[in-house]
Motif scaffolding. Structure first.
Motif, PDB file in Angstrom:
ATOM      1  N   ARG A 118       0.832  -1.206   0.000  1.00  0.00           N
ATOM      2  CA  ARG A 118       0.000   0.000   0.000  1.00  0.00           C
ATOM      3  C   ARG A 118       0.870   1.260   0.000  1.00  0.00           C
ATOM      4  N   PHE A 152      -2.548   2.957  -9.339  1.00  0.00           N
ATOM      5  CA  PHE A 152      -3.769   2.179  -9.183  1.00  0.00           C
ATOM      6  C   PHE A 152      -3.813   1.060 -10.216  1.00  0.00           C
ATOM      7  N   PHE A 164     -11.531  -0.323  -9.179  1.00  0.00           N
ATOM      8  CA  PHE A 164     -10.191   0.107  -8.801  1.00  0.00           C
ATOM      9  C   PHE A 164      -9.744  -0.512  -7.486  1.00  0.00           C
ATOM     10  N   GLY A 165      -8.454  -0.770  -7.406  1.00  0.00           N
ATOM     11  CA  GLY A 165      -7.850  -1.166  -6.152  1.00  0.00           C
ATOM     12  C   GLY A 165      -7.577   0.046  -5.275  1.00  0.00           C
ATOM     13  N   PRO A 166      -7.063  -0.175  -4.066  1.00  0.00           N
ATOM     14  CA  PRO A 166      -6.828   0.929  -3.126  1.00  0.00           C
ATOM     15  C   PRO A 166      -5.607   1.768  -3.455  1.00  0.00           C
ATOM     16  N   TYR A 193     -17.139   8.473 -10.391  1.00  0.00           N
ATOM     17  CA  TYR A 193     -16.413   7.778  -9.338  1.00  0.00           C
ATOM     18  C   TYR A 193     -16.170   8.747  -8.186  1.00  0.00           C
ATOM     19  N   GLY A 236      -6.839   8.737   0.540  1.00  0.00           N
ATOM     20  CA  GLY A 236      -6.086   7.511   0.739  1.00  0.00           C
ATOM     21  C   GLY A 236      -6.750   6.263   0.197  1.00  0.00           C
ATOM     22  N   GLN A 237      -7.800   6.440  -0.548  1.00  0.00           N
ATOM     23  CA  GLN A 237      -8.538   5.290  -1.063  1.00  0.00           C
ATOM     24  C   GLN A 237      -8.517   5.249  -2.590  1.00  0.00           C
ATOM     25  N   GLY A 238      -8.968   4.129  -3.117  1.00  0.00           N
ATOM     26  CA  GLY A 238      -9.128   4.022  -4.563  1.00  0.00           C
ATOM     27  C   GLY A 238     -10.414   4.670  -5.018  1.00  0.00           C
ATOM     28  N   LEU A 239     -10.697   4.543  -6.290  1.00  0.00           N
ATOM     29  CA  LEU A 239     -11.908   5.114  -6.862  1.00  0.00           C
ATOM     30  C   LEU A 239     -13.049   4.107  -6.757  1.00  0.00           C
ATOM     31  N   GLN A 240     -14.186   4.586  -6.271  1.00  0.00           N
ATOM     32  CA  GLN A 240     -15.361   3.751  -6.135  1.00  0.00           C
ATOM     33  C   GLN A 240     -16.433   4.247  -7.094  1.00  0.00           C
TER      34      GLN A 240
END
Lengths: 112, 113
Positions: free
Chosen positions: A9, A91, A103-105, B36, B41-45
């Protein structure tokens, strides 16, 4: 469903070192994408795989970047040698056929 | 050239107020459209998507978007914003049958208590 998994990460490395980022797509998805996100350039597509085959790598910045997808459940993005300007969030995303991308984190890379 | 424009870089709204985030695209044909959300700190949702059919699309977390062909727009709306909606929102388009998404530059939403 675990979603797209990326590791590590966070990665902090020194200029000149090799960096390997890893991605496990969602099971059953046949397309995989690597993106890079920076404040200056936003989200950039680096490379796209379909059925494990690289289809479009025109976004790969230079020869220092390489990506592989040895099987349907694993992909790597390698930077060798790394430079400070490679610092970004990377990503991985996957999808099935022409549906939406998941998408991943992300991996936050810092090159000192 | 194909492009996606999110004209608002930052938007601040009070909790409970309504929200509209703008997205305009430049394409020769009707594209696939997406919104999205990215929390720090996160990915795209994925919030919602439009491929065809009803031009008013419902998504998760109470969001909706309306495709307006005549205006080449796909604006995102929410009637009542919650503090947890504070995040960055990206509009994306893709030509049908293609793999490449074009992302907008994002709109960062701040929610005041």
């Amino acid at each position: 469903d675990a979603g797209v998994i990326q590791s590590p990460r966070h990665e902090v490395t020194e200029m000149g070192q090799e960096v390997t980022l890893r991605c496990k797509p969602i099971s059953g998805h046949n397309s995989l994408f690597w993106y890079r996100q920076t404040m200056m350039r936003g989200l950039e597509l680096l490379i796209y795989f379909n059925n494990n085959v690289p289809i479009d790598d025109s976004g790969m910045p230079e020869d220092r970047f390489s990506a592989k997808m040895p099987n349907a459940s694993f992909s790597t993005l390698k930077i060798q040698p790394s430079e400070p300007r490679d610092s970004a969030v990377y990503f991985c995303a996957s999808r099935v056929e022409w549906n939406e991308q998941f998408f991943g984190p992300g991996t936050r890379l810092t090159v000192l | 050239a194909q492009s996606v424009t999110q004209p608002d870089i930052h938007i601040t709204v009070s909790e409970g107020a309504s929200l509209e985030l703008r997205c305009n695209y430049s394409y020769g044909a009707t594209p696939y459209l997406f919104w999205y959300v990215q929390s720090p700190g996160q990915g795209l949702q994925l919030l919602l998507k439009y491929f065809s059919g009803d031009t008013l699309v419902q998504g998760i977390k109470g969001f909706e978007a309306e495709f307006k062909r005549s205006q080449s727009s796909f604006n995102l709306r929410k009637p009542s914003v919650h503090w947890s909606d504070a995040a960055e929102y990206f509009c994306a388009v893709a030509l049908s049958g293609t793999y490449k998404y074009i992302f907008g530059t994002g709109t960062r939403l701040k929610v005041l208590a």
